[in-house]
Write an enzyme that holds these catalytic residues in place. Structure first.
Site, PDB file in Angstrom:
ATOM      1  N   LYS A 152       0.031   5.294   8.024  1.00  0.00           N
ATOM      2  CA  LYS A 152       0.665   5.534   6.710  1.00  0.00           C
ATOM      3  C   LYS A 152      -0.388   5.600   5.608  1.00  0.00           C
ATOM      4  O   LYS A 152      -0.386   6.501   4.764  1.00  0.00           O
ATOM      5  CB  LYS A 152       1.681   4.408   6.456  1.00  0.00           C
ATOM      6  CG  LYS A 152       2.363   4.389   5.114  1.00  0.00           C
ATOM      7  CD  LYS A 152       1.817   3.355   4.153  1.00  0.00           C
ATOM      8  CE  LYS A 152       1.793   1.955   4.695  1.00  0.00           C
ATOM      9  NZ  LYS A 152       1.180   0.978   3.797  1.00  0.00           N
ATOM     10  N   LYS A 155      -6.624   2.046  -2.832  1.00  0.00           N
ATOM     11  CA  LYS A 155      -6.345   1.313  -1.580  1.00  0.00           C
ATOM     12  C   LYS A 155      -6.341   2.259  -0.375  1.00  0.00           C
ATOM     13  O   LYS A 155      -6.935   1.972   0.671  1.00  0.00           O
ATOM     14  CB  LYS A 155      -4.997   0.590  -1.698  1.00  0.00           C
ATOM     15  CG  LYS A 155      -4.442   0.038  -0.402  1.00  0.00           C
ATOM     16  CD  LYS A 155      -5.307  -1.056   0.179  1.00  0.00           C
ATOM     17  CE  LYS A 155      -4.851  -1.396   1.600  1.00  0.00           C
ATOM     18  NZ  LYS A 155      -5.694  -2.376   2.250  1.00  0.00           N
ATOM     19  N   SER A 215       0.888  -1.179   0.000  1.00  0.00           N
ATOM     20  CA  SER A 215       0.000   0.000   0.000  1.00  0.00           C
ATOM     21  C   SER A 215       0.920   1.223   0.000  1.00  0.00           C
ATOM     22  O   SER A 215       1.237   1.767   1.052  1.00  0.00           O
ATOM     23  CB  SER A 215      -0.894  -0.003   1.232  1.00  0.00           C
ATOM     24  OG  SER A 215      -1.574  -1.225   1.347  1.00  0.00           O
TER      25      SER A 215
HETATM   26  P1  NAD Z   1       5.055  -6.564   7.564  1.00  0.00           P
HETATM   27  O1  NAD Z   1       5.786  -5.533   8.324  1.00  0.00           O
HETATM   28  O2  NAD Z   1       4.505  -7.768   8.280  1.00  0.00           O
HETATM   29  O3  NAD Z   1       5.967  -7.127   6.372  1.00  0.00           O
HETATM   30  C1  NAD Z   1       6.849  -6.342   5.636  1.00  0.00           C
HETATM   31  C2  NAD Z   1       8.089  -7.182   5.368  1.00  0.00           C
HETATM   32  O4  NAD Z   1       8.990  -6.441   4.550  1.00  0.00           O
HETATM   33  C3  NAD Z   1       8.849  -7.564   6.646  1.00  0.00           C
HETATM   34  O5  NAD Z   1       9.043  -8.953   6.699  1.00  0.00           O
HETATM   35  C4  NAD Z   1      10.181  -6.793   6.504  1.00  0.00           C
HETATM   36  O6  NAD Z   1      11.261  -7.476   7.090  1.00  0.00           O
HETATM   37  C5  NAD Z   1      10.306  -6.715   5.010  1.00  0.00           C
HETATM   38  N1  NAD Z   1      11.189  -5.632   4.557  1.00  0.00           N
HETATM   39  C6  NAD Z   1      11.230  -4.346   4.979  1.00  0.00           C
HETATM   40  N2  NAD Z   1      12.144  -3.643   4.273  1.00  0.00           N
HETATM   41  C7  NAD Z   1      12.705  -4.520   3.391  1.00  0.00           C
HETATM   42  C8  NAD Z   1      13.696  -4.402   2.399  1.00  0.00           C
HETATM   43  N3  NAD Z   1      14.311  -3.232   2.153  1.00  0.00           N
HETATM   44  N4  NAD Z   1      14.008  -5.510   1.679  1.00  0.00           N
HETATM   45  C9  NAD Z   1      13.405  -6.687   1.894  1.00  0.00           C
HETATM   46  N5  NAD Z   1      12.439  -6.857   2.834  1.00  0.00           N
HETATM   47  C10 NAD Z   1      12.095  -5.783   3.568  1.00  0.00           C
HETATM   48  O7  NAD Z   1       3.873  -5.800   6.785  1.00  0.00           O
HETATM   49  P2  NAD Z   1       2.556  -6.424   6.134  1.00  0.00           P
HETATM   50  O8  NAD Z   1       1.464  -6.379   7.144  1.00  0.00           O
HETATM   51  O9  NAD Z   1       2.890  -7.688   5.442  1.00  0.00           O
HETATM   52  O10 NAD Z   1       2.240  -5.267   5.054  1.00  0.00           O
HETATM   53  C11 NAD Z   1       2.966  -5.127   3.843  1.00  0.00           C
HETATM   54  C12 NAD Z   1       2.233  -4.100   2.992  1.00  0.00           C
HETATM   55  O11 NAD Z   1       0.908  -4.551   2.744  1.00  0.00           O
HETATM   56  C13 NAD Z   1       2.093  -2.718   3.656  1.00  0.00           C
HETATM   57  O12 NAD Z   1       2.197  -1.710   2.691  1.00  0.00           O
HETATM   58  C14 NAD Z   1       0.694  -2.771   4.263  1.00  0.00           C
HETATM   59  O13 NAD Z   1       0.144  -1.471   4.431  1.00  0.00           O
HETATM   60  C15 NAD Z   1      -0.043  -3.604   3.239  1.00  0.00           C
HETATM   61  N6  NAD Z   1      -1.211  -4.359   3.705  1.00  0.00           N
HETATM   62  C16 NAD Z   1      -1.189  -5.048   4.891  1.00  0.00           C
HETATM   63  C17 NAD Z   1      -2.320  -5.759   5.291  1.00  0.00           C
HETATM   64  C18 NAD Z   1      -2.372  -6.560   6.598  1.00  0.00           C
HETATM   65  O14 NAD Z   1      -3.486  -6.971   7.007  1.00  0.00           O
HETATM   66  N7  NAD Z   1      -1.262  -6.807   7.277  1.00  0.00           N
HETATM   67  C19 NAD Z   1      -3.458  -5.790   4.472  1.00  0.00           C
HETATM   68  C20 NAD Z   1      -3.430  -5.101   3.258  1.00  0.00           C
HETATM   69  C21 NAD Z   1      -2.302  -4.390   2.882  1.00  0.00           C
END
Ligand code: NAD
Length: 303
Positions: free
Chosen positions: A240, A171, A96
């Protein structure tokens, strides 16, 4: 050209089950994450290849999927993988992120013959596990048509919203509606509770009435009244998303008094509660203002 080899960067709470779905659909997936050992753990559990860095995951890939916290991490990853991407490859930005940042990256990549689309998702960890995400896309129709089988392994509703960045604008606006609905629902429960209503009965009545929304259906009993606050979507990520919605509002010169107030309240909740909180813990911020705690004899406490 069929998309078979996929690099998947960011196997966090959402990326992990999404990458697993791609493997189950028969794709060759190379995963990478900034947390040491996480990619190896994924490969041990589900197969695929653990890549030591983003460039290794992207080398030879037909498509690279990013599922990272914010556009800042995506910019760093795109800069690292650009030299190894072959012309004709596609970057699929599923985080997102910020539409304007994604558009800038897409322009830079296009100059090197590499396409970029955005395809953020809704539905949370539960629907990522079952491959039933709602996916909103932005980008060239022909590129998105090529990606359809890939996206179809992760989601059931795939909607093209417009050019690159349009999916991410959609989104953020979805989460604005969701966030406002959550907080006002919690405030309604607090008022009702202090009046003498059982919050669980209130949730049932709301769900049978016009006040029903995603929070009354899927969050209030499950994560607030249970005191679990464990939906799997972080509070910082919601703030965010609200900031992105307001950014799009500013860019389009749209007056948004209620959206601005919603963002301020969520940002205040994040500030008060500190890092690492689930977004449903924002209810505790509203509870602190009201000096009341929500619970119901009908809902067992988690933990
Ligand atoms: P999260 O923090 O669980 O996962 C993000 C991952 O990215 C982590 O494992 C982190 O170690 C990794 N990461 C960070 N920087 C990195 C880099 N430079 N290189 C490689 N890996 C890296 O977050 P999430 O909940 O999985 O969310 C991810 C995205 O999806 C966000 O933008 C969030 O807003 C969106 N989103 C989340 C949900 C939800 O329910 N959790 C639902 C819809 C959308």
């Amino acid at each position: 050209m069929e998309i078979r080899r996929i690099g998947f960067i960011g196997i966090g709470r959402m990326g992990w089950p999404m990458a697993r779905r791609l493997l189950e659909a028969g794709h060759a997936v190379s995963v990478q994450d900034a947390v040491p050992g996480r990619a190896e753990e994924f490969a041990r559990n589900h197969g695929g290849t653990a890549a030591p860095d983003a460039a290794a995951a992207a080398a030879g890939a037909d498509a690279v999927i990013t599922m990272l916290p914010t556009s800042r991490e995506v910019e760093a990853v795109v800069a690292a993988i650009r030299p190894v991407l072959r012309p004709g490859a596609v970057v699929v930005e599923m985080s997102s992120g910020e539409p304007s940042a994604t558009r800038t990256m897409a322009q830079d990549l296009a100059a090197h013959g590499i396409a970029m689309v955005d395809a953020p998702v809704s539905g949370g960890v539960a629907r990522a596990e079952t491959g039933q995400l709602a996916i909103m896309t932005g980008g060239e129709e022909a590129v998105l048509a090529r990606l359809h089988p890939v996206l179809g392994a992760m989601g059931t509703t795939i909607t093209r919203c417009g050019d690159v960045g349009a999916g991410q604008a959609m989104k953020a606006l979805n989460n604005l509606v969701s966030a406002a609905g959550f907080l006002v629902s919690v405030e309604a429960l607090l008022i009702g509770s202090r009046f003498g209503l059982d919050p669980a009965v209130m949730v049932d009545v709301l769900n049978a009435s016009t006040g029903m929304n995603n929070s009354t259906q899927k969050k209030l009993r499950q994560f607030v009244l249970s005191r679990g606050f464990d939906s799997g979507f972080g509070l910082d990520l919601m703030v965010k998303d609200l900031s992105i919605a307001l950014q799009v509002g500013r860019e389009t010169a749209t007056p948004t008094p209620l959206a601005a107030q919603t963002r301020e309240l969520w940002a205040a909740a994040a500030s008060l509660l500190g890092p690492g909180q689930d977004h449903t813990a924002a209810a505790r911020f509203a509870e602190a203002l009201a000096a009341s705690e929500l619970s119901s004899p009908q809902v067992p406490r988690k933990g």
